[in-house]
Design an enzyme around this catalytic site. Structure first.
Site, PDB file in Angstrom:
ATOM      1  N   ASP A   1      95.675  40.989 -22.578  1.00 57.00           N
ATOM      2  CA  ASP A   1      96.803  41.641 -23.492  1.00 57.00           C
ATOM      3  C   ASP A   1      96.786  40.645 -24.385  1.00 57.00           C
ATOM      4  O   ASP A   1      97.125  39.554 -24.467  1.00 57.00           O
ATOM      5  CB  ASP A   1      98.326  41.639 -22.787  1.00 57.00           C
ATOM      6  CG  ASP A   1      99.364  42.163 -23.268  1.00 57.00           C
ATOM      7  OD1 ASP A   1      99.358  42.323 -24.593  1.00 57.00           O
ATOM      8  OD2 ASP A   1     100.022  42.629 -22.891  1.00 57.00           O
TER       9      ASP A   1
ATOM     10  N   LYS B   1     104.089  47.030 -31.021  1.00 57.92           N
ATOM     11  CA  LYS B   1     104.556  46.028 -31.706  1.00 57.92           C
ATOM     12  C   LYS B   1     104.089  45.859 -33.129  1.00 57.92           C
ATOM     13  O   LYS B   1     104.539  46.475 -34.110  1.00 57.92           O
ATOM     14  CB  LYS B   1     104.255  44.577 -30.734  1.00 57.92           C
ATOM     15  CG  LYS B   1     104.461  44.966 -29.283  1.00 57.92           C
ATOM     16  CD  LYS B   1     105.595  44.997 -28.982  1.00 57.92           C
ATOM     17  CE  LYS B   1     106.024  45.312 -27.547  1.00 57.92           C
ATOM     18  NZ  LYS B   1     107.294  46.024 -27.057  1.00 57.92           N
TER      19      LYS B   1
ATOM     20  N   ARG C   1      94.702  66.985 -25.376  1.00 59.22           N
ATOM     21  CA  ARG C   1      94.857  66.080 -24.498  1.00 59.22           C
ATOM     22  C   ARG C   1      93.814  64.965 -24.680  1.00 59.22           C
ATOM     23  O   ARG C   1      94.038  63.707 -24.369  1.00 59.22           O
ATOM     24  CB  ARG C   1      95.157  66.625 -23.117  1.00 59.22           C
ATOM     25  CG  ARG C   1      95.686  65.233 -22.325  1.00 59.22           C
ATOM     26  CD  ARG C   1      96.056  65.861 -20.930  1.00 59.22           C
ATOM     27  NE  ARG C   1      94.900  66.423 -20.091  1.00 59.22           N
ATOM     28  CZ  ARG C   1      94.785  67.525 -19.444  1.00 59.22           C
ATOM     29  NH1 ARG C   1      95.969  68.234 -19.390  1.00 59.22           N
ATOM     30  NH2 ARG C   1      93.571  67.799 -18.853  1.00 59.22           N
TER      31      ARG C   1
ATOM     32  N   TYR D   1     103.403  40.313 -19.081  1.00 58.36           N
ATOM     33  CA  TYR D   1     104.721  40.807 -19.456  1.00 58.36           C
ATOM     34  C   TYR D   1     105.307  41.467 -18.322  1.00 58.36           C
ATOM     35  O   TYR D   1     104.467  42.164 -17.437  1.00 58.36           O
ATOM     36  CB  TYR D   1     104.027  41.940 -20.409  1.00 58.36           C
ATOM     37  CG  TYR D   1     105.073  43.357 -20.692  1.00 58.36           C
ATOM     38  CD1 TYR D   1     106.380  42.808 -21.321  1.00 58.36           C
ATOM     39  CD2 TYR D   1     104.671  44.408 -20.456  1.00 58.36           C
ATOM     40  CE1 TYR D   1     107.289  43.896 -21.743  1.00 58.36           C
ATOM     41  CE2 TYR D   1     105.614  45.480 -20.580  1.00 58.36           C
ATOM     42  CZ  TYR D   1     106.707  45.367 -21.340  1.00 58.36           C
ATOM     43  OH  TYR D   1     107.862  46.102 -21.648  1.00 58.36           O
TER      44      TYR D   1
END
Ligand SMILES: Cc1ncc(COP(=O)(O)O)c(C=O)c1O
Length: 405
Positions: free
Chosen positions: A191, A216, A66, A119
Site C-alpha cells: 500500500d 486520498k 462493468r 490500514y
C-alpha cells in the site's frame, strides 16, 4: 480502447501527469477525455461480438460497462505509466483494491504475512473474510527487514507492506523484505497511498503489486472514493479477473475526477510536504508535545530508510502529546476552526484526528503514555494553521489547569 496517449516517453513525472490519458485529437480538440457513462456496449456484427468474447479474458476491449469504459482506461493508463507498471486497474475504493489483490493471490490453506501497522480495516478483512476461507494471517513488526524470511512458511503466498505505517508512520525496509519474500516464492504487495508514485515507486524496489487509495492524494479534493492497483500484465489480469468476478466496477465520474486530480498532484504535494514539515518542526518544540511521528524528520527512527528510498514526504503525520485529561483534549479538538476531524486525508483541507494505535496492532506494542493525534497538513496558509493549533493548545492547557487542585 485501441489508442493510447501519443508517445511522450521518455517523460518525467510532471510531464506524464500533465498529458497522459488525454487524447484531444480524438475528442474534437477537447483537452480532457470525456466521461463515458456506459453499461451496454453495442457490437455491429456477429464477428465483432465474437471478437469481444475472445478479448474479454484479456480485458483488452470495451465490452460491457462493468469491465470499464474509456474514461476508466484513461485513468488506468495514467497510473500505470506513473508507477512504471504494464497495467493498472481502477476499483471502487482503496479497500476494494486491497481486497481484490489479496483474494486474487490467496486460496484456502495459504498463509499471508501482514505488516502490523497496516490500514486498520484490512485487519477485519483478514480476521473475518480471509480466515473464513481458510487463509491464515501472521502480523509482523514493520522493522523486521530481511528477518521476514524467518516468518515465512512453505504456504506463505503473499507478503504485504505499507510504509510509512498507518497512524504511527513506521518505515519499512522495502527492498530487503521484498527480496526475502520473493526468494521464497511469495508475491509482494504494498500500500503506497502515503507516498503516491511521485515520492516512491514500489515496483522499482522489488514489490510486485502496488496499491493506492486514490481517494486520498490522487483525487485530492475529498469528493470521491477510488482505489487503483498496478502490476505487470499477468498479475494485473489475475487481479482484474478476481475483481470482475466479485462485480467491482469503478464509476466513470470518479475515474474522471481522479484523473483530473492527477493533473495537479505534483504541485499539491509540494505544498502538502512543505506545510507538513513546517508544522511537524513547530510541533516538535511545543511543551505539550512528547514526540512527532514523521519519517522526514532526522530524529525519526524511520528517517534513514525514508531518506534512502523515498523522494519526498506528503502531508500526513502523527503527534504524541504528553499525558493529559481526556476533557482537555476534547476541548482542544472540539474548538478547532481550520483543522477538521474526519477519517480520510489527502484532500486540500487540514485535518486532525485522535487515534488509538494500540487497538489495531498485535505483533508490536504501542506504549505511548499520552494521546496520539494524526494530522493532515492541507493547503491553507501555514500561519493560520499554526494559530489554530496554538489556540487549541491554549484550550488544552486551560483544561489541564481546571484539573489541578
Ligand atoms: C493507507 C490507506 N490505505 C487504504 C485506505 C482505504 O481507502 P478507501 O477509504 O478508499 O477504501 C486508506 C483509507 O483511509 C488508507 O489510509
Amino acid at each position: 480502447m485501441s489508442e493510447r496517449t501519443p508517445d511522450i516517453s521518455p517523460a518525467g513525472d510532471d510531464t506524464l501527469l500533465t498529458h497522459v490519458g488525454n487524447r484531444p485529437r480524438d475528442n474534437f480538440g477537447v483537452v480532457n477525455p470525456p466521461v463515458y457513462h456506459a453499461s451496454t456496449i453495442l457490437f455491429p456484427t456477429v464477428a465483432s461480438l465474437r471478437e469481444a468474447e475472445v478479448s474479454r479474458a484479456r480485458f483488452s476491449m470495451v465490452t460491457y460497462g462493468r469491465q470499464g469504459t474509456p474514461t476508466t482506461m484513461a485513468f488506468e493508463e495514467a497510473v500505470a505509466r506513473l508507477e512504471g507498471a504494464d497495467r493498472a486497474l481502477a476499483l471502487p475504493s482503496g479497500l476494494a483494491a486491497i481486497a481484490a489483490s489479496l483474494m486474487a493471490f490467496l486460496k484456502t490453506g495459504d498463509h499471508l504475512l501482514m505488516v502490523d501497522t497496516v490500514y486498520g480495516p484490512v485487519r477485519g478483512l483478514c480476521k473475518r473474510l480471509l480466515a473464513d476461507f481458510g487463509i491464515q494471517t501472521t502480523y509482523y513488526d514493520p522493522a523486521i527487514g530481511e528477518r521476514i524470511g524467518g516468518l515465512m512458511r512453505p504456504e506463505t503466498r503473499v507478503v504485504y507492506l505499507e510504509a510509512p505505517g498507518s497512524l504511527t508512520f513506521e518505515m519499512q525496509d522495502v527492498p530487503a523484505i521484498a527480496a526475502a519474500a520473493r526468494a521464497r516464492g511469495a508475491t509482494v504487495m504494498m500500500d503506497n497511498t502515503w507516498a503516491t508514485p511521485l515520492f516512491f515507486k514500489p515496483l522499482r524496489h522489488g514489490v510486485d503489486v502496488v496499491i493506492e487509495a486514490a481517494t486520498k492524494y490522487m483525487g485530492g479534493h475529498s469528493d470521491l472514493m477510488m482505489g487503483v492497483v498496478a502490476a505487470d500484465h499477468d498479475r494485473l489480469i489475475r487481479i482484474k479477473s478476481a475483481a470482475h468476478m466479485m462485480g467491482h466496477a469503478a464509476a466513470p465520474d470518479d475515474c474522471y475526477l481522479a484523473l483530473r486530480g492527477l493533473r495537479t498532484l505534483s504541485v499539491r504535494l509540494e505544498r502538502h510536504q512543505k506545510t507538513g514539515l513546517e508544522l511537524a518542526r513547530w510541533l516538535q518544540v511545543r511543551p505539550e508535545v512528547d514526540r512527532v511521528l514523521h519519517p522526514a524528520l532526522p530524529q525519526d527512527p524511520g528517517h534513514p530508510l525514508w531518506k534512502r528510498d523515498f523522494g519526498g514526504a506528503t502531508g500526513l503525520f502523527g503527534v504524541v502529546l504528553k499525558p493529559c485529561a481526556p476533557e482537555a483534549l476534547e476541548a482542544m479538538l472540539d474548538g478547532m476552526a481550520l483543522f477538521g476531524m474526519g477519517y480520510s486525508w489527502g484532500g486540500y483541507e487540514s485535518l486532525i484526528l485522535p487515534v488509538a494505535p494500540q487497538a489495531s496492532r498485535s505483533a508490536t506494542r504501542w506504549d505511548a503514555a499520552g494521546p496520539t493525534l494524526r494530522l493532515h497538513a492541507g493547503l491553507e496558509d501555514i500561519k493560520d494553521l499554526k494559530a489554530d493549533l496554538d489556540r487549541g493548545f491554549a484550550r488544552l492547557n486551560a483544561g489541564k489547569g481546571a484539573q489541578d487542585p
